[in-house]
Design a protein around this motif. Sequence first.
Motif, PDB file in Angstrom:
ATOM      1  N   ARG B  92       2.704  11.135  -8.838  1.00  0.00           N
ATOM      2  CA  ARG B  92       2.075  11.837  -7.722  1.00  0.00           C
ATOM      3  C   ARG B  92       0.870  11.088  -7.133  1.00  0.00           C
ATOM      4  N   ALA B  93       0.003  10.621  -8.015  1.00  0.00           N
ATOM      5  CA  ALA B  93      -1.261  10.048  -7.559  1.00  0.00           C
ATOM      6  C   ALA B  93      -1.054   8.789  -6.724  1.00  0.00           C
ATOM      7  N   GLN B  94       0.055   8.063  -6.968  1.00  0.00           N
ATOM      8  CA  GLN B  94       0.263   6.796  -6.268  1.00  0.00           C
ATOM      9  C   GLN B  94       1.030   6.951  -4.964  1.00  0.00           C
ATOM     10  N   ILE B  95       1.709   8.093  -4.795  1.00  0.00           N
ATOM     11  CA  ILE B  95       2.569   8.237  -3.608  1.00  0.00           C
ATOM     12  C   ILE B  95       1.834   7.948  -2.298  1.00  0.00           C
ATOM     13  N   PRO B  96       0.686   8.579  -2.044  1.00  0.00           N
ATOM     14  CA  PRO B  96       0.056   8.353  -0.734  1.00  0.00           C
ATOM     15  C   PRO B  96      -0.257   6.881  -0.458  1.00  0.00           C
ATOM     16  N   ARG B  97      -0.808   6.186  -1.451  1.00  0.00           N
ATOM     17  CA  ARG B  97      -1.185   4.799  -1.177  1.00  0.00           C
ATOM     18  C   ARG B  97       0.019   3.865  -1.074  1.00  0.00           C
ATOM     19  N   ILE B  98       1.046   4.112  -1.889  1.00  0.00           N
ATOM     20  CA  ILE B  98       2.220   3.238  -1.811  1.00  0.00           C
ATOM     21  C   ILE B  98       2.902   3.355  -0.450  1.00  0.00           C
ATOM     22  N   PHE B  99       2.928   4.583   0.101  1.00  0.00           N
ATOM     23  CA  PHE B  99       3.670   4.785   1.339  1.00  0.00           C
ATOM     24  C   PHE B  99       2.804   4.821   2.593  1.00  0.00           C
ATOM     25  N   ALA B 100       1.475   4.822   2.444  1.00  0.00           N
ATOM     26  CA  ALA B 100       0.642   4.901   3.652  1.00  0.00           C
ATOM     27  C   ALA B 100      -0.636   4.087   3.510  1.00  0.00           C
ATOM     28  N   LYS B 101      -0.514   2.880   3.002  1.00  0.00           N
ATOM     29  CA  LYS B 101      -1.656   1.969   2.966  1.00  0.00           C
ATOM     30  C   LYS B 101      -1.082   0.568   2.960  1.00  0.00           C
ATOM     31  N   LEU B 102      -1.460  -0.240   3.930  1.00  0.00           N
ATOM     32  CA  LEU B 102      -0.961  -1.614   3.955  1.00  0.00           C
ATOM     33  C   LEU B 102      -1.687  -2.432   2.891  1.00  0.00           C
ATOM     34  N   LEU B 103      -1.015  -3.451   2.381  1.00  0.00           N
ATOM     35  CA  LEU B 103      -1.573  -4.310   1.335  1.00  0.00           C
ATOM     36  C   LEU B 103      -1.942  -3.500   0.099  1.00  0.00           C
ATOM     37  N   TYR B 104      -0.980  -2.783  -0.414  1.00  0.00           N
ATOM     38  CA  TYR B 104      -1.167  -2.056  -1.658  1.00  0.00           C
ATOM     39  C   TYR B 104       0.138  -2.136  -2.430  1.00  0.00           C
ATOM     40  N   GLY B 105       0.078  -2.557  -3.672  1.00  0.00           N
ATOM     41  CA  GLY B 105       1.311  -2.626  -4.441  1.00  0.00           C
ATOM     42  C   GLY B 105       1.112  -3.304  -5.771  1.00  0.00           C
ATOM     43  N   SER B 106       2.205  -3.423  -6.508  1.00  0.00           N
ATOM     44  CA  SER B 106       2.126  -3.981  -7.857  1.00  0.00           C
ATOM     45  C   SER B 106       2.680  -5.397  -7.918  1.00  0.00           C
ATOM     46  N   LYS B 107       3.246  -5.886  -6.794  1.00  0.00           N
ATOM     47  CA  LYS B 107       4.008  -7.127  -6.890  1.00  0.00           C
ATOM     48  C   LYS B 107       3.253  -8.363  -6.426  1.00  0.00           C
ATOM     49  N   PHE B 108       2.155  -8.167  -5.690  1.00  0.00           N
ATOM     50  CA  PHE B 108       1.476  -9.316  -5.095  1.00  0.00           C
ATOM     51  C   PHE B 108       0.732 -10.160  -6.124  1.00  0.00           C
ATOM     52  N   HIS B 109       0.088  -9.500  -7.071  1.00  0.00           N
ATOM     53  CA  HIS B 109      -0.810 -10.215  -7.977  1.00  0.00           C
ATOM     54  C   HIS B 109      -0.118 -10.818  -9.193  1.00  0.00           C
ATOM     55  N   ARG B 110       1.181 -10.810  -9.227  1.00  0.00           N
ATOM     56  CA  ARG B 110       1.873 -11.362 -10.381  1.00  0.00           C
ATOM     57  C   ARG B 110       2.821 -12.458  -9.918  1.00  0.00           C
ATOM     58  N   LEU B 111       3.187 -13.350 -10.820  1.00  0.00           N
ATOM     59  CA  LEU B 111       4.206 -14.342 -10.498  1.00  0.00           C
ATOM     60  C   LEU B 111       5.491 -13.887 -11.174  1.00  0.00           C
ATOM     61  N   ARG B 112       6.285 -13.129 -10.458  1.00  0.00           N
ATOM     62  CA  ARG B 112       7.484 -12.563 -11.034  1.00  0.00           C
ATOM     63  C   ARG B 112       8.475 -12.399  -9.901  1.00  0.00           C
ATOM     64  N   MET B 113       9.743 -12.690 -10.193  1.00  0.00           N
ATOM     65  CA  MET B 113      10.758 -12.603  -9.153  1.00  0.00           C
ATOM     66  C   MET B 113      11.023 -11.141  -8.796  1.00  0.00           C
ATOM     67  N   SER B 114      10.806 -10.770  -7.534  1.00  0.00           N
ATOM     68  CA  SER B 114      11.173  -9.430  -7.086  1.00  0.00           C
ATOM     69  C   SER B 114      11.439  -9.473  -5.590  1.00  0.00           C
ATOM     70  N   ARG B 115      12.046  -8.406  -5.075  1.00  0.00           N
ATOM     71  CA  ARG B 115      12.381  -8.395  -3.647  1.00  0.00           C
ATOM     72  C   ARG B 115      11.122  -8.262  -2.809  1.00  0.00           C
ATOM     73  N   GLY B 116      10.316  -7.263  -3.171  1.00  0.00           N
ATOM     74  CA  GLY B 116       9.053  -7.092  -2.457  1.00  0.00           C
ATOM     75  C   GLY B 116       8.038  -8.057  -3.022  1.00  0.00           C
ATOM     76  N   GLN B 117       7.099  -8.504  -2.213  1.00  0.00           N
ATOM     77  CA  GLN B 117       6.023  -9.308  -2.783  1.00  0.00           C
ATOM     78  C   GLN B 117       4.699  -9.107  -2.069  1.00  0.00           C
ATOM     79  N   GLN B 118       4.672  -8.282  -1.021  1.00  0.00           N
ATOM     80  CA  GLN B 118       3.473  -8.246  -0.185  1.00  0.00           C
ATOM     81  C   GLN B 118       2.701  -6.943  -0.230  1.00  0.00           C
ATOM     82  N   GLY B 119       3.373  -5.843  -0.506  1.00  0.00           N
ATOM     83  CA  GLY B 119       2.689  -4.558  -0.444  1.00  0.00           C
ATOM     84  C   GLY B 119       2.446  -4.094   0.978  1.00  0.00           C
ATOM     85  N   ILE B 120       3.344  -4.473   1.888  1.00  0.00           N
ATOM     86  CA  ILE B 120       3.184  -4.076   3.289  1.00  0.00           C
ATOM     87  C   ILE B 120       4.358  -3.232   3.767  1.00  0.00           C
ATOM     88  N   GLY B 121       5.576  -3.678   3.459  1.00  0.00           N
ATOM     89  CA  GLY B 121       6.801  -3.219   4.096  1.00  0.00           C
ATOM     90  C   GLY B 121       6.958  -1.739   4.365  1.00  0.00           C
TER      91      GLY B 121
END
Lengths: 576, 576
Positions: B92-121
Amino acid sequence: MAKKKGKAETAESMAQKQREISVSEFFLKNRHLLGFDNPRKALLTTVKEAVDNALDACEEAGIVPEVSVDIQQVGNNRFVVSIADNGPGVVRAQIPRIFAKLLYGSKFHRLRMSRGQQGIGISAAGMYGQLTTGCATRILSKTKGKKNAHLIDVQIDTKKNKPTILKDEELEWCPEFYPTKSDGKQSKTVKSVSGTCVSIEMEASYVRGRLSVDEYLKQCAVVNPHLQLHYRVALAKAKAGNGQQAIGNGAEKKGEKGAEEGAANEIPWITFFRVNKELPEAPGEIKPHPHGVELGLLMQMLKDSTARTIRSALAQDFSRVSSATALKICETAGVSPKARPASIAHRESESLFKAISETKLMRPPTDCLSPIGEDQIIAGLKKEITADFFTAVTRPPTVYRGNPFQIEVGIAYAKPGENEDLGAEDPVRVMRCANRVPLLHMGGACAISKAISGVNWKTYGLSQPRGSQPVGPMVVMVHMASVWVPFTSESKEAIAHYPEIIKEISFCLQECGRRLSVYLKKKKRLMEVERKRDYMAMYIPHMALGLKEILDLSDKQEKTVIKSLNKMLEKTHLEA
Amino acid sequence: MAKKKGKAETAESMAQKQREISVSEFFLKNRHLLGFDNPRKALLTTVKEAVDNALDACEEAGIVPEVSVDIQQVGNNRFVVSIADNGPGVVRAQIPRIFAKLLYGSKFHRLRMSRGQQGIGISAAGMYGQLTTGCATRILSKTKGKKNAHLIDVQIDTKKNKPTILKDEELEWCPEFYPTKSDGKQSKTVKSVSGTCVSIEMEASYVRGRLSVDEYLKQCAVVNPHLQLHYRVALAKAKAGNGQQAIGNGAEKKGEKGAEEGAANEIPWITFFRVNKELPEAPGEIKPHPHGVELGLLMQMLKDSTARTIRSALAQDFSRVSSATALKICETAGVSPKARPASIAHRESESLFKAISETKLMRPPTDCLSPIGEDQIIAGLKKEITADFFTAVTRPPTVYRGNPFQIEVGIAYAKPGENEDLGAEDPVRVMRCANRVPLLHMGGACAISKAISGVNWKTYGLSQPRGSQPVGPMVVMVHMASVWVPFTSESKEAIAHYPEIIKEISFCLQECGRRLSVYLKKKKRLMEVERKRDYMAMYIPHMALGLKEILDLSDKQEKTVIKSLNKMLEKTHLEA
């Protein structure tokens, strides 16, 4: 190293990894988006962003710009790039954020024609320098009326996208970076009352050619005929030895004027002289046009409005909406004109949006644009390009998506062999510009290139491979002036393919093409006459000999006949 | 309207206009950078971002993904796009920021293969919906172990780049958006214990073709053979009347399941069935390789290190640096290995940087990549493409700029007339993918296209116009897997032209090309034999007649001769 595969995550474990990404971190990792793909392009982008800022500042302050670009190699692949201007300077409090914070500036939130529009460029250049060399950006700036200049070293804290100040001093102002020509000699220095000099040490590479700083500055001088530009590049002499030494104390050197000048003083400045001292007319700021505003934006604008009623909000916050028109829109929408703008419900704003789109409105004012102008374009081209025929067309302004814009085209056509750079068998050289800024990279993706290859140049006497750029000893300069240029990327290298923009460029090119064709036809006719004349001239002696025999003339009479025949030929030739 | 030209500014007046630009405002104005250029592309980008997120979440949680994409037209140019998955859900606590904040996510700061990487889409998609319709993004999500799902309506406050929550309820979880096939009938619904459904109402336009959602999903099914995907598009029947009505209460409708389902229920789901239930091996996370780290970044990493000495910082924060190697680096640099990492001065970090670049290190670990695999590629291609010959090659991993990456190529070649979509005279169809995400737009700017046209396909039996894509009834699928895919723009549509990447793709294409050439040669030989056989078969009756006359055979004997000659021909043919 052991294989370290990820294990299955849960919603809770994933939630703990969610983090905010600062915009600096984002662009640091994606720096190719800002034009810092490689050391060569990084150098160009840095010069470009700094010169853009200098020119914008000068023009906004009503100062005729004089800018110097100083590129000094301080090591293997390592340069200090300094750009100085005689602009209004930056007040102390704003220096750190302007030069070391991404997305900060005065140009983004207004609709006004300017070179910069994003608030990213110069801070990004500093961030690139910091990334590749660890060095700070150095700013020296003095504003009018102050006794001293401020010297500030600043870096970006990329995690927070905030400036960190490393040095903050007051210095006596010595604007010695403007050597100007007075009667042919480089002797005097201008005493400017204010100005800014920014220095960035960075990994870079200096290469000449079509995508070089040299080419950029040359084009810059063409489209900014009022700009006086000084330029020098001091390359390291010995790559080994000196190079490594310089890397060690490059950052320090910047401060010690003496040490730096010692090496660079031998390199003379190249100056692109201005054609005139007239500043382009200062463009005005405009409000958004209702027909270019989306529903969501309309709702936001009403919510933020300072007006007390819907009616006055419409009239006050948008261009081309009078109070009477605003009333009409409210009536069409079935919304009370006296309602508070912030209280407009979702459904009402939809009706309002629909009413606006159904209301006929004047197109947005277009006097907010400041084109270069036909005379100035020709003057600029003549200054930097050797050619025989020059022409320029400035189209009347028009609109895309509610944004006013204006297209200008200049053409310079060289006689065969007149200009070594312009081969008769090569594709024409294209100079693309947006708001007086030359665009060098990504030509293939640009609306200007598309428009040029879309025009049928054969009609105007040039050869043109199917669907390609025309061929000939010619320069085509295309300039787009707009309150908002739609670039295809943050690095601002190409204009997006809006059909309205491509159409305008095509019209403008065609008008220039017609003038070119008149010139080329005349040239062709003259050549034809010349050819005939030469042919006839060849026969005059024989005719004279024939006449001499038939009429039994003397040698002297024969010469007179030749002379008068030649005279006759000359006369008809001149009349042709 | 009166001309409103700007007046001369001073440093002080300009300072007052400086403002921070929020990243949402920036991308709202530049939304074409994120793939929201026009209504058609906006629809594709939205589906793409949501499906990417769904697949990433499922795979990270070890869940075999089942995703539904539901596109409902609710007005003229107006659609509600809903993407649901059986993933782990979002707390619950993460829903608003994941879906309504640009440059927010778990994938940008790691070196790991994934589809998303920016926290924007996905936030950008919501922001686009909000801009064009004023509607909020609706998220329904349930995590494992919780009784109820959360229903949240959220918008972006673009000035602050922060979420605004408009609705926040708990609901019973009814994962009815997964109709699955059980023995050929679409009847059951899967009961998933967790999942997320995101709905966005937006201005969009649905068009079929190469750049459509249909094509994207089809390619998605090819490169994700473990994905079960349900898809339907419900277009508005009557444009007038209903359209306007729908615009008025579109936002509300989303909530009322009954009303929405009423219209859409008639439209059947299209299902792309999975080939197997095997999840790709979960890729591991890696640390940065020292040779891919710039000086400035090295300094930053040392400053931020949690290690107590330089030596342990080097060994702990980087890949391929053992404690012994770290000691050697410190010695080469003349830096005390026991120094505190944060206290490293500028000059010392330069020596350290130089020492690192001179130290031989193993290449970064490449087991962090999870390629699709040759068998899976062939299975995926066979599933969606009718063709005669299939092959696939997965190259061993390699490295660009310190980032491990791996290239895979799959080929499907159809016999003439076998597949209507693949014309023998058309350029081959290219499917570009990065980290299992199909890339549709901007093919011209992509390293994959460049590699394909750079290979000499004539060697392998295909025709190829000079410098262009080869021609033939063939599909070429190229996949790049990496911990960091270098895209040319935020909209992630093309891979940047790194020479190392283009080289690897070329090698992989050539290997496939060689296999193709074996197939084509065999096919050609068979055709040749066939031709000869037909030719000879034509003469058998004549030969038999000749023999009959010479040997004076009976009619019956003649028939026997024909029969045995045919048998002989058949035999040699089979042996060929």
